[in-house]
Write an enzyme that holds these catalytic residues in place. Structure first.
Site, short mmCIF file in Angstrom:
data_model
loop_
_atom_site.label_atom_id
_atom_site.label_comp_id
_atom_site.label_asym_id
_atom_site.label_seq_id
_atom_site.Cartn_x
_atom_site.Cartn_y
_atom_site.Cartn_z
CB CYS A 130 -49.34 -53.24 -2.47
SG CYS A 130 -50.62 -54.31 -3.25
CB CYS A 133 -51.37 -55.95 -0.61
SG CYS A 133 -50.44 -55.81 -2.10
CG ASP A 134 -50.93 -53.41 2.53
OD1 ASP A 134 -51.01 -54.58 2.84
OD2 ASP A 134 -49.89 -52.87 2.22
#
Ligand code: NAP
Length: 301
Positions: A130, A133-134
């Protein structure tokens, strides 16, 4: 008793909910993660009509808000099985069981993993599925993306705005991604395509420090120093709970007819979990409407 129990709150499931709710049906939406499905982890969407460009999570939230305003019962749980009764279905979860006159399966897909040595050790320490997200953890660093489909290209574009350099690693020279995405990535100065290559090892210390790649043509290996590696190598159907129902194709996806109905009358399926060739938000939404309208017919039939 619900009229419709929907398994999965991605675009397909949420569309089905909107149609059923607007027809005054009582609807439960069961989702094990946050609502939105694949689009929650998508940096931006550029092929959804009405929006030239919209962030995936914003689109997901707008759909979620619409379903809850219409009155869907949102249930955060993992579906474990479905029992077929004489006049209703029981959807079993790791929490409560839900009864429905009809069931719509919209459980989508999960991302595939490479399975190379070191992947498990560095999951959450550099290996990720992701970028949205990261990605921000790796501002100014060198990172890698694996895959040659739309997801790999879209997330490469996203990461190119954060990272110092992005290596796009793909196992051959041709891509499944749309040509417009490929053209855009080719123009990005800080993206380097590493083609005919596969990752054979993830290495590092506490966190990921790099990947070993093998050239698929001559078998030579090389090391790429990267702090993160984002895998976008395709998807697998999320259908464990439906294994015993006899409605799955050999590849694990759900077989449906033109009404999005499975071989079990009253159980419908829609979106990416269906056995089909094209998986887009637009096709998921189309399936969701078809499944819901036929489920409504089934309820009153
Ligand atoms: P995908 O289209 O299935 O592409 C997967 C890519 O990963 C392929 O290039 C494949 O290579 C490669 N791959 C597969 N297994 C591999 C392995 N073991 N090692 C290395 N590489 C491997 O997957 P996706 O990009 O996640 O997309 C999934 C679906 O969602 C597709 O239908 C896609 O069109 C759709 N989608 C659409 C959009 C959009 O319209 N904007 C955005 C995202 C996703 P090969 O080509 O050599 O098999």
């Amino acid at each position: 008793m619900y009229d419709v129990v929907i398994v999965g709150a991605g675009p397909a499931g949420m569309t089905a909910a909107i149609y059923a709710l607007r027809n005054n049906k009582r609807v439960a939406l069961v989702e094990k993660n946050v609502p939105g499905g694949v689009i929650v982890n998508t940096a931006f969407v550029e092929n959804y009509p009405g929006f030239t460009k919209i962030e995936g999570p914003s689109l997901a939230y707008a759909m979620f808000e619409q379903t809850t305003k219409l009155g869907a019962d949102y249930i955060g749980a993992t579906v474990t099985g479905i029992e077929i009764g004489e006049s209703f279905f029981t959807v079993k979860t790791d929490g409560e069981s839900l009864r429905g006159k009809t069931v719509i399966l919209a459980s989508g897909t999960a991302q595939k993993k490479l399975g190379a040595p070191g992947e498990e050790k560095y999951t959450g320490r550099g290996v990720s599925w992701c970028a949205i997200c990261d990605g921000s953890l790796y501002k100014g660093e060198d990172v890698a993306v694996v895959g040659g489909g739309n997801s790999a290209f879209e997330e490469t574009i996203y990461l190119s705005n954060l990272a110092n350099k992005v290596y796009l690693i793909h196992r051959r020279e041709g891509f499944r991604a749309e040509s417009s995405l490929v053209d855009r990535v080719r123009q990005l100065k800080n993206v380097k395509m590493v083609l005919n290559a596969r990752i054979v090892e993830f290495f590092g210390a506490e966190t990921l420090q790099g990947v070993v790649i093998e050239n698929t043509l001559d078998g030579k290996t090389d090391r790429l120093a990267v702090k993160a590696c984002f895998e976008y190598i395709g998807t697998l159907p999320s259908t464990d709970y439906a294994k015993d129902l006899g409605i799955l194709a050999d590849n694990g996806y759900i077989l449906v007819d033109k009404n999005c109905e499975t071989a079990i009358k009253g159980i419908f399926a829609c979106g990416d979990v269906v056995d089909k060739d094209i998986r887009q938000i637009a096709t998921a939404i189309s399936d969701g409407a078809v499944a819901a309208l036929n489920a409504i017919k089934y309820c009153s039939g």
